[in-house]
Each structure stands twice: as structure tokens, then as C-alpha cells.
Design an enzyme around this catalytic site. Structure first.
Site, PDB file in Angstrom:
ATOM      1  N   ARG A   1       0.856  -1.185   0.000  1.00  0.00           N
ATOM      2  CA  ARG A   1       0.000   0.000   0.000  1.00  0.00           C
ATOM      3  C   ARG A   1       0.890   1.232   0.000  1.00  0.00           C
ATOM      4  O   ARG A   1       1.989   1.215   0.539  1.00  0.00           O
ATOM      5  CB  ARG A   1      -0.885   0.018   1.244  1.00  0.00           C
ATOM      6  CG  ARG A   1      -2.019  -0.981   1.212  1.00  0.00           C
ATOM      7  CD  ARG A   1      -2.981  -0.794   2.367  1.00  0.00           C
ATOM      8  NE  ARG A   1      -2.402  -1.133   3.640  1.00  0.00           N
ATOM      9  CZ  ARG A   1      -2.014  -0.260   4.554  1.00  0.00           C
ATOM     10  NH1 ARG A   1      -2.164   1.038   4.344  1.00  0.00           N
ATOM     11  NH2 ARG A   1      -1.492  -0.655   5.686  1.00  0.00           N
TER      12      ARG A   1
ATOM     13  N   TYR B   1      -1.061  -3.826  -7.162  1.00  0.00           N
ATOM     14  CA  TYR B   1      -0.868  -4.546  -5.891  1.00  0.00           C
ATOM     15  C   TYR B   1      -2.185  -4.576  -5.101  1.00  0.00           C
ATOM     16  O   TYR B   1      -2.873  -3.542  -4.980  1.00  0.00           O
ATOM     17  CB  TYR B   1       0.250  -3.872  -5.054  1.00  0.00           C
ATOM     18  CG  TYR B   1       0.199  -4.365  -3.632  1.00  0.00           C
ATOM     19  CD1 TYR B   1       0.717  -5.631  -3.316  1.00  0.00           C
ATOM     20  CD2 TYR B   1      -0.435  -3.638  -2.629  1.00  0.00           C
ATOM     21  CE1 TYR B   1       0.601  -6.135  -2.036  1.00  0.00           C
ATOM     22  CE2 TYR B   1      -0.546  -4.140  -1.348  1.00  0.00           C
ATOM     23  CZ  TYR B   1      -0.028  -5.382  -1.054  1.00  0.00           C
ATOM     24  OH  TYR B   1      -0.151  -5.887   0.211  1.00  0.00           O
TER      25      TYR B   1
ATOM     26  N   LYS C   1      -9.588  -2.209   1.768  1.00  0.00           N
ATOM     27  CA  LYS C   1      -9.276  -1.004   2.552  1.00  0.00           C
ATOM     28  C   LYS C   1     -10.039   0.224   2.036  1.00  0.00           C
ATOM     29  O   LYS C   1     -10.488   1.055   2.818  1.00  0.00           O
ATOM     30  CB  LYS C   1      -7.774  -0.734   2.530  1.00  0.00           C
ATOM     31  CG  LYS C   1      -6.914  -1.879   3.043  1.00  0.00           C
ATOM     32  CD  LYS C   1      -7.197  -2.210   4.475  1.00  0.00           C
ATOM     33  CE  LYS C   1      -6.214  -3.227   5.025  1.00  0.00           C
ATOM     34  NZ  LYS C   1      -6.516  -3.572   6.404  1.00  0.00           N
TER      35      LYS C   1
ATOM     36  N   HIS D   1     -11.157  -1.497  11.728  1.00  0.00           N
ATOM     37  CA  HIS D   1     -10.035  -2.356  11.332  1.00  0.00           C
ATOM     38  C   HIS D   1      -9.860  -3.418  12.422  1.00  0.00           C
ATOM     39  O   HIS D   1      -8.899  -3.388  13.184  1.00  0.00           O
ATOM     40  CB  HIS D   1      -8.786  -1.467  11.207  1.00  0.00           C
ATOM     41  CG  HIS D   1      -7.616  -2.137  10.562  1.00  0.00           C
ATOM     42  ND1 HIS D   1      -6.339  -1.643  10.672  1.00  0.00           N
ATOM     43  CD2 HIS D   1      -7.511  -3.245   9.788  1.00  0.00           C
ATOM     44  CE1 HIS D   1      -5.502  -2.421  10.006  1.00  0.00           C
ATOM     45  NE2 HIS D   1      -6.181  -3.398   9.462  1.00  0.00           N
TER      46      HIS D   1
ATOM     47  N   SER E   1      -0.757  -2.931  12.003  1.00  0.00           N
ATOM     48  CA  SER E   1      -0.079  -3.983  11.237  1.00  0.00           C
ATOM     49  C   SER E   1       1.048  -4.585  12.080  1.00  0.00           C
ATOM     50  O   SER E   1       1.613  -3.918  12.948  1.00  0.00           O
ATOM     51  CB  SER E   1       0.514  -3.407   9.953  1.00  0.00           C
ATOM     52  OG  SER E   1      -0.497  -2.801   9.211  1.00  0.00           O
TER      53      SER E   1
ATOM     54  N   CYS F   1       1.088  -6.909  14.398  1.00  0.00           N
ATOM     55  CA  CYS F   1       0.849  -7.245  15.802  1.00  0.00           C
ATOM     56  C   CYS F   1       0.142  -8.598  15.937  1.00  0.00           C
ATOM     57  O   CYS F   1      -0.321  -8.941  17.021  1.00  0.00           O
ATOM     58  CB  CYS F   1       0.018  -6.155  16.473  1.00  0.00           C
ATOM     59  SG  CYS F   1       0.919  -4.621  16.699  1.00  0.00           S
TER      60      CYS F   1
ATOM     61  N   ASP G   1      -9.694  -9.075   9.633  1.00  0.00           N
ATOM     62  CA  ASP G   1      -9.170  -7.740   9.315  1.00  0.00           C
ATOM     63  C   ASP G   1     -10.174  -6.603   9.484  1.00  0.00           C
ATOM     64  O   ASP G   1      -9.799  -5.524   9.895  1.00  0.00           O
ATOM     65  CB  ASP G   1      -8.636  -7.746   7.878  1.00  0.00           C
ATOM     66  CG  ASP G   1      -7.733  -6.549   7.573  1.00  0.00           C
ATOM     67  OD1 ASP G   1      -6.971  -6.150   8.464  1.00  0.00           O
ATOM     68  OD2 ASP G   1      -7.799  -6.021   6.448  1.00  0.00           O
TER      69      ASP G   1
ATOM     70  N   ARG H   1       1.870 -12.221  -0.203  1.00  0.00           N
ATOM     71  CA  ARG H   1       0.520 -12.468   0.325  1.00  0.00           C
ATOM     72  C   ARG H   1      -0.103 -13.750  -0.192  1.00  0.00           C
ATOM     73  O   ARG H   1       0.286 -14.267  -1.237  1.00  0.00           O
ATOM     74  CB  ARG H   1      -0.394 -11.309  -0.117  1.00  0.00           C
ATOM     75  CG  ARG H   1       0.016  -9.940   0.388  1.00  0.00           C
ATOM     76  CD  ARG H   1      -0.463  -9.716   1.777  1.00  0.00           C
ATOM     77  NE  ARG H   1       0.013  -8.482   2.376  1.00  0.00           N
ATOM     78  CZ  ARG H   1      -0.679  -7.788   3.277  1.00  0.00           C
ATOM     79  NH1 ARG H   1      -1.862  -8.202   3.667  1.00  0.00           N
ATOM     80  NH2 ARG H   1      -0.178  -6.703   3.809  1.00  0.00           N
TER      81      ARG H   1
HETATM   82  C1  OXD Z   1      -2.999  -4.011   6.480  1.00  0.00           C
HETATM   83  C2  OXD Z   1      -3.504  -5.201   5.778  1.00  0.00           C
HETATM   84  O1  OXD Z   1      -2.008  -3.424   6.035  1.00  0.00           O
HETATM   85  O2  OXD Z   1      -4.477  -5.791   6.268  1.00  0.00           O
HETATM   86  O3  OXD Z   1      -3.582  -3.637   7.492  1.00  0.00           O
HETATM   87  O4  OXD Z   1      -2.973  -5.566   4.722  1.00  0.00           O
HETATM   88 MN    MN Z   2      -5.400  -4.741   7.887  1.00  0.00          MN
END
Ligand code: OXD
Ligand code: MN
Length: 592
Positions: A69, A197, A206, A226, A248, A250, A277, A376
Site C-alpha cells: 500500500r 498490488y 481497505k 479495522h 499492522s 501485531c 481484518d 501475500r
Molecule cells: C494491512 C492489511 O495493512 O491488512 O492492514 O494488509
Molecule cells: Mn489490515
């Protein structure tokens, strides 16, 4: 496929702008998707993997300049800068539309325009919403087919309503200098150009489910967060639901799919995954907060995923999965990434498609890695062995507890409960995580990431805090209890003290017991902290004094923390709700 006037009009405008050679509606049928997979394999866009070991699985590689991102190129184009607030990049919508149309104009020449009708949430659910994404990428179509519910049925539910999100994706030349991910919340519109991407181009995730939906939730009285959603089943077979927000890195996906320690499994405890997520939450007829996972798949980070760290996530990737930027093991045409296992492949291509030399692998040097650190998997949620039976039901699950968390070496205790909803909103608004050696830049730098929504809130974050406070007022005594966890306290040598992973179940049990008035706690300046004897240490190699250490609230550390929160609050100016200022002042008073 539809005669919805607003849809037809927008699609005609888009078609005129991008000038495709061909237009294809995605109807959601397996035949059509299979034809697209065949086409993508033929063109080299995807590689078919070993059908016996990984049935229905494919590998895709993005350009090396397009692997994550891009927050610095992500914009919230509200009508005024104030509406976007201090935490977002803003641009005047007219100016941005002009710029984006100039980039998109004619960019589909020689390409196909795919039209994907999709639902975020089970089709027809009262919490779900509909979007239409136009894209020139088969990879996007096939990922959206995993991550969302797509096809004709969605249009039937939409009927002639204008309540749908417009999403235009143009791959263009994947030029990083002209890459923009733009949101127009007042127009229900997303435009993404020059990227291919996932996080930038799977517009349901997102872009819609967090940035646009957070704005819609504010206007319509619900919440887009989130957060993972999990169900905790006790030995009586009762299931209580927790929604949890973490920045992210964690371990959100790991917590969502946790396997309890053996002695708890034997007693009958189990975790069910609803989402990993994103959570959309609405107040139900009984006044409680109900959550759905708007997604239909997992877009998870591959490196570090293995049968020990997250058995359920790994199992989810064993069929019908698209891998992006992982390594290709040429010996058996399967995939590999750092942390999958200890058998470095001896005959492999790295994520860029170049031969990989396992003998040069150096853990400290990412340039020697076979898979990209942000590689991913896109896996169907239904593949997950612990997927909740509520996952596909539209009414959502009632949330008992909301959990915030971050990576803090010394500050936050293992777990604590807020004193009230307002106090919980204060805790969420001050949420922070420390950078690790895994990321570029200095180690141990605190990044404030309110409710883990810093990169995802589609409007002024001061208004977002106000919306949280208002939701609490509406929920009254039916509001979920709010907690904070920190799995990452370290000793003087920098080693993690708490084992984490499945043992986090011990903390979740305390949280649910607190919600039910069954567990004790000690009041401190920051909230209710368990007494050491309230956390079950059965079968764990940890003594009660060590546990006492990670439950401790060090007043000097917290005085510094309060000063930093004060600094963090300054950027919200007059938009910061007075209630949060009062919470901060109360904390300061208690610490003195
Ligand atoms: C993030 C994801 O970056 O879920 O939070 O990819
Ligand atoms: Mn996320």
C-alpha cells in the site's frame, strides 16, 4: 446485466473515458472464472501450481515497484480539507478528478474492461453494502472473486437503488510517479491508477470497507473498523464474540485463528474465526452491537506463516488460493516463503522470478530473501478449519468485548479493562505501537495509530472520535466492554516475556469472565488490571512474579505516556472531543 439507471450511466461514462477494446460483465459463474484463469496462465499473468499438492492455486508476481500500500499516494478528496482532517492526505475533488481522468483516459485501449458487481458482507444482509469495480486486470477479478461475494445476485439485491460504491481501477503503466489511490466519500467513489498490488486495487477492502465505509458509518450511525472478529466457545458450548483492533505486524490474523493450549482444548474451549481484518458493526433490535465480516477471504501476509504460528491460516491456503510475490519451488511447482519451514528450496525462483541461491540466504539481509516480506495469500475464508458458522449469516454476531492493542516494550500491561466506554474510547484514541527491527527506520519509535485506523479513516479523525462517543451513548449499558492488550512486553535483554500465540487464550478468558462479572481485578490509574492469580498459568513455564511484572503499571512510564498523548492530541485542535481531554486530565491527576 442490469438496467439500474445510475449504474448504466456511470459505466457509460467510464467506458467513454477509458476506451476498452471489449467489455465483460463478471457474472460470478465458475465457468467464467475458470476461463479467466486459463487466459491469465496463457498470458503469463499467473502460474498454475501443482494441482495435487495445491489444487486450484496460482502464483502471481507484481512489479518490484508495486509491492505494498502507498500511504503517501492515498488521498481523501472530501469537499473541504477539514473534512479529511489532519491525518489524511487531501486534494480538492475537482482538481483530483481532472488529474485522474487525464491519467485514465484511453488507458484500456487494447484491453478488456471487466465489470465486477460485489457485495461487502453476505448478499442481502442488512449490514452489507454493494460496490461495482471496473478493472483492466484479470488478477483483480480473480482476487475480488475470493475476497468478496460477486456476480449477478448482487445486482438483483441492488435493484434500482443508488446506494452503491463506484470503483475504477486502471493499471495504466504501473508508473509509481503517477500512482494515486483516491477516495471521494461524498460521491461514493474510489479511483485507483497505476498500481496492480492488492491493497491498492482490490477496492472492496481497505478503500471501500474501511475508508468509504467509515464515512458512511459516521453518516448512518454504524461503525466500520479495522478489527478481527472471533468467537470464544466455553466448555458449556456457549460462544461469546470479541472484536479486536491492532496496527499492522501485531498478529491480528494469528489471534483471529488462535488454537488454545492443550489443557483448555481438553476442557472444551475453542476459537471460531468470523473475520481477520475488518468488522462492520450496527446496533441490533435488542440494542446490542452486532458485527459482520464484510470480506469473503483472507489477504494475509505469507512470511512467518507456518503450522506452528498459524496452523489454520496455513490450512486455508491449501486450495483455491492466489499467492502473490512468494517464491516458486521448481522441484515440485509449489510455493515457499521465509518462515514456512526450515527446508530452504534448492531449486527455486525468487519473488521477482530470478533463480534463488539458498546458500546466500542471510536472515539479516532482506535482499537475499526468496519471498517479498509483504508477499501475500488470497484464500477463501471457507477454507479455514475454524471458520465460524456465523460467518455467512447476515445478521452478525453480538459483540461482548472490544479489544485494542499494540506493541509496547515497557508501557501497557498484558491486559487491562477500561473504566467506562468513554475511557475505552480514550484508550483507543491513544493507541500506539513501537516500530520493530522488521521495518525500515529506527527501532522502538512510537507511532500513534488510533483504533488502528490511522491509514484507513475516511474523514476527520476528531469527528471519528466523536462518533465513537456517540455510539457509546446509544448503546448505553448494552455497550461492549473495552480492553487493551499488549503481548509484547520485553525483559532487559529485549526478549518477549509473554509467550503469545495460543497462550493469549488465557487473557481472552479473563476478558470474557470480566464481561460476565466472573473475574476479579485491581483498580489502577489506567483501568482495571487482573490480579496475578486471575490469569490461569496452568501448564505454562511462567512464575507468578514474572506475570506480576508484566501486569505492573509503572507510574513514571505512564507520566511520560500521558505527556505524549497530550502532544498527539494537539493535532486534532478543536475537533478533539472535550470528553477525551477530560479523560487525559483525569489520568494525569491519578498518576500524580
Ligand atoms: C494491512 C492489511 O495493512 O491488512 O492492514 O494488509
Ligand atoms: Mn489490515
Amino acid at each position: 446485466m442490469t438496467d439500474n439507471k445510475t449504474v448504466v450511466k456511470w459505466l457509460n461514462e467510464v467506458k467513454e473515458l477509458v476506451c476498452p477494446d471489449k467489455v465483460v460483465w463478471i457474472d460470478g459463474s465458475e465457468e467464467q472464472l475458470e476461463e479467466l484463469r486459463r487466459e491469465a496462465v496463457q498470458s503469463g499473468e499467473m502460474i498454475k501450481l501443482n494441482e495435487e499438492k495445491l489444487p486450484g492455486c496460482y502464483l502471481h508476481r507484481t512489479l518490484p515497484n508495486d509491492v505494498a500500500r502507498v500511504e503517501d499516494r492515498t488521498f481523501i478528496c472530501s469537499r473541504t480539507k477539514e473534512n479529511a482532517g489532519p491525518t489524511n492526505n487531501w486534494c480538492d475533488p475537482q482538481e483530483m478528478y481532472t488529474k485522474l481522468y487525464n491519467i485514465a483516459r484511453g488507458s484500456y485501449k487494447g484491453r478488456t474492461m471487466y465489470i465486477i458487481p460485489y457485495s461487502m458482507g453476505p448478499i442481502g444482509s442488512p449490514i452489507a453494502k454493494i460496490g461495482i469495480e471496473v478493472t483492466d486486470s484479470i488478477y483483480v477479478v480473480l482476487n475480488m472473486a475470493i475476497m468478496t461475494r460477486i456476480g449477478e445476485k448482487v445486482l438483483e439485491v441492488l435493484g434500482d437503488s443508488n446506494d452503491w460504491v463506484r470503483g475504477l481501477h486502471c493499471k495504466c503503466n504501473v508508473d509509481p510517479e503517477n500512482r494515486y489511490i483516491c477516495h471521494f466519500p461524498e460521491d461514493n467513489t474510489i479511483i485507483s491508477v497505476n498500481s496492480a498490488y492488492g491493497g491498492n486495487v482490490l477496492l472492496g477492502k481497505k478503500c471501500f470497507a474501511l475508508r468509504i465505509a467509515s464515512y458512511q458509518g459516521w453518516k448512518e450511525g454504524w461503525m466500520a473498523e479495522h478489527m478481527l472478529i472471533l468467537g470464544l466457545q466455553n466448555p458449556k458450548g456457549e460462544v461469546k464474540y470479541i472484536a479486536a483492533a491492532f496496527p499492522s505486524a501485531c498478529g491480528k490474523t494469528n489471534l483471529a485463528m488462535l488454537i488454545p493450549p492443550e489443557y483448555l482444548r481438553k476442557k472444551g474451549y475453542k476459537i471460531w474465526t468470523v473475520g481477520d481484518d475488518i468488522a462492520w458493526m450496527k446496533i441490533g433490535a435488542d440494542g446490542r452491537l452486532y458485527a459482520i465480516n464484510p470480506e469473503n477471504g483472507f489477504f494475509g501476509v505469507a512470511p512467518g506463516t507456518n503450522s506452528h504460528s498459524n496452523f489454520n491460516a496455513l490450512e486455508s491456503t491449501k486450495k483455491n488460493t492466489i499467492f502473490t510475490n512468494v517464491a516458486l519451488n521448481l522441484d515440485d511447482n509449489t510455493v515457499w516463503w521465509e518462515g514456512l519451514n526450515k527446508d530452504l528450496p534448492q531449486n527455486a525462483l525468487d519473488w521477482k522470478g530470478n533463480p534463488w541461491d539458498a546458500s546466500k540466504f542471510d536472515k539479516a539481509d532482506k535482499s537475499t530473501y526468496a519471498a517479498h516480506p509483504n508477499s501475500r495469500f488470497t484464500a477463501p475464508a471457507k477454507n479455514c478449519p475454524c471458520i465460524s458458522e456465523e460467518f455467512d449469516k447476515g445478521e452478525g454476531v453480538p459483540i461482548s468485548a472490544i479489544v485494542f492493542g499494540g506493541r509496547r516494550a515497557k508501557c501497557a500491561p498484558l491486559v487491562y479493562q477500561s473504566k467506562s466506554w468513554e475511557n475505552g474510547v480514550f484508550i483507543g484514541s491513544a493507541m500506539a505501537s513501537e516500530t520493530t527491527a522488521a521495518a525500515a527506520g529506527a527501532v522502538g519509535v512510537v507511532r500513534r495509530d488510533p483504533m488502528a485506523m490511522l491509514p484507513f479513516c475516511g474523514y476527520n479523525m476528531g469527528d471519528y472520535f466523536r462518533h465513537w462517543l456517540d455510539m457509546g451513548k446509544k448503546l448505553g449499558d448494552k455497550a461492549p466492554k473495552i480492553f487493551n492488550v499488549n503481548w509484547f512486553r520485553t525483559d532487559d535483554d529485549g526478549n518477549f516475556i509473554w509467550p503469545g500465540f495460543g497462550d493469549n487464550m488465557r487473557v481472552l478468558n479473563w476478558i470474557i469472565d470480566r464481561c460476565e462479572g466472573k473475574a476479579d481485578a485491581k483498580e489502577t490509574a489506567i483501568g482495571y488490571v487482573p490480579r496475578p492469580e486471575d490469569i490461569d498459568l496452568t501448564d505454562l513455564d511462567m512464575d507468578i512474579d514474572t506475570l506480576k511484572g508484566i501486569l505492573a503499571v509503572d507510574k513514571d512510564v505512564w507520566k511520560k505516556e500521558a505527556a505524549e498523548i497530550e502532544e498527539h492530541y494537539k493535532k486534532f485542535g478543536d475537533k478533539l472531543p472535550q470528553e477525551l481531554r477530560d479523560q487525559l486530565n483525569e489520568l494525569k491527576a491519578k498518576l500524580n
